[in-house]
Design an enzyme around this catalytic site. Sequence first.
Site, short mmCIF file in Angstrom:
data_model
loop_
_atom_site.label_atom_id
_atom_site.label_comp_id
_atom_site.label_asym_id
_atom_site.label_seq_id
_atom_site.Cartn_x
_atom_site.Cartn_y
_atom_site.Cartn_z
N HIS A 255 -3.45 4.36 -2.23
CA HIS A 255 -4.43 3.53 -1.53
C HIS A 255 -4.97 4.26 -0.30
O HIS A 255 -6.16 4.17 0.02
CB HIS A 255 -3.78 2.23 -1.04
N LEU B 276 0.82 -1.22 0.00
CA LEU B 276 0.00 0.00 0.00
C LEU B 276 0.85 1.27 0.00
O LEU B 276 1.91 1.31 0.60
CB LEU B 276 -0.93 -0.03 1.22
N SER C 138 2.06 3.94 -7.72
CA SER C 138 1.73 2.57 -8.09
C SER C 138 2.67 1.63 -7.34
O SER C 138 3.84 1.97 -7.12
CB SER C 138 1.93 2.37 -9.60
N SER C 139 2.16 0.46 -6.98
CA SER C 139 3.04 -0.51 -6.32
C SER C 139 4.18 -0.90 -7.25
O SER C 139 5.27 -1.24 -6.79
CB SER C 139 2.24 -1.76 -5.95
N ARG C 140 3.95 -0.86 -8.55
CA ARG C 140 4.99 -1.28 -9.50
C ARG C 140 6.12 -0.25 -9.61
O ARG C 140 7.18 -0.58 -10.16
CB ARG C 140 4.37 -1.57 -10.87
N GLY D 141 -9.26 3.52 -7.53
CA GLY D 141 -8.47 4.64 -8.03
C GLY D 141 -8.71 4.88 -9.52
O GLY D 141 -8.89 3.93 -10.28
N VAL E 49 -3.35 9.84 -7.28
CA VAL E 49 -2.39 10.52 -6.40
C VAL E 49 -1.01 10.42 -7.06
O VAL E 49 -0.62 9.34 -7.51
CB VAL E 49 -2.36 9.87 -5.00
#
Length: 281
Positions: free
Chosen positions: A37, A33, A186-188, A148, A177
């Site tokens: 998130h 997260l 982004s998590s990536r 999102g 965001v």
Amino acid sequence: MKTETSIQGLSASLAPARSARKTIGFVPTMGNLHEGHMQLVREARRICDVVVVSVFVNPIQFGPNEDFASYPRTLEQDSHLLAENGCDILFSPSVEQMYGKQPRLTNIAVNLLTEGLCGAQRPGHFDGVAVVVTKLFNMVQPTYAFFGQKDYQQLAVIQQLVQDLNIPVEVRGVPIVRAEDGLALSSRNGYLTPEQRQIAPKIYASLLAAQQQLKQSESLTIVLEKLRKSLTDAGFVIDYAEARSPQLQTVTAFDQDIVLFVAAKLGNTRLIDNLQIRYTD
Ligand code: PAF
């Protein structure tokens, strides 16, 4: 904050809220997260009595050559962040808890909306998302669910799914965001090397440049060509850079509100972003 890993545990934790007819806000996530998130969680907290967040890396929405195995799993860190940001129940089921031992024979395909953009690049991806989100909606039975707008196509697919199947939930989209330099969170992004991280904000910069060109009446075709060139020159390998209507229909000119979509790779890392451009502003 309570953490539940089983469907029964989740139901038991939600029972008092349900019998008191409280509003339940739900944020489905795959964990790792970040502030994007947290914006969803805060929005849920703002308008709902009870906030549920799921953390589940959903195997069926990853293609065979995608990053399911290496997708970052950071449950402890996620749990702290969620507790700090007002989550009441963290639901983190195992793959077995989610899908059971018997083979799944039901699929959910949302047609048309999934044909282009990420749907074309990631066959089966949105079916996998539709299945897991439907299952999660049935487990949580939320009043509101928050997604999102970075995953714009996913949000459109889920809105359609909820409408077509009469799922009793109100889906809310929450704005992207961005990091200070404009990169969509982004998590990536965590996969990027320091050098790639320097280049990554050029997606948003190129989208803003395209917006300005459109506002100065350059033709959509030329603007899209320039957008693709600026991404390629920066070192991206483009999956797509396209314009669509807000309902994801194809457009040929900037004579209505449009959304510009980009998916592009830096090395093995695939980044997506979009920019909504109003015709009348
Ligand atoms: O956007 C995501 O993180 C996932 O696609 C979702 C909605 C949690 C389904 O696995």
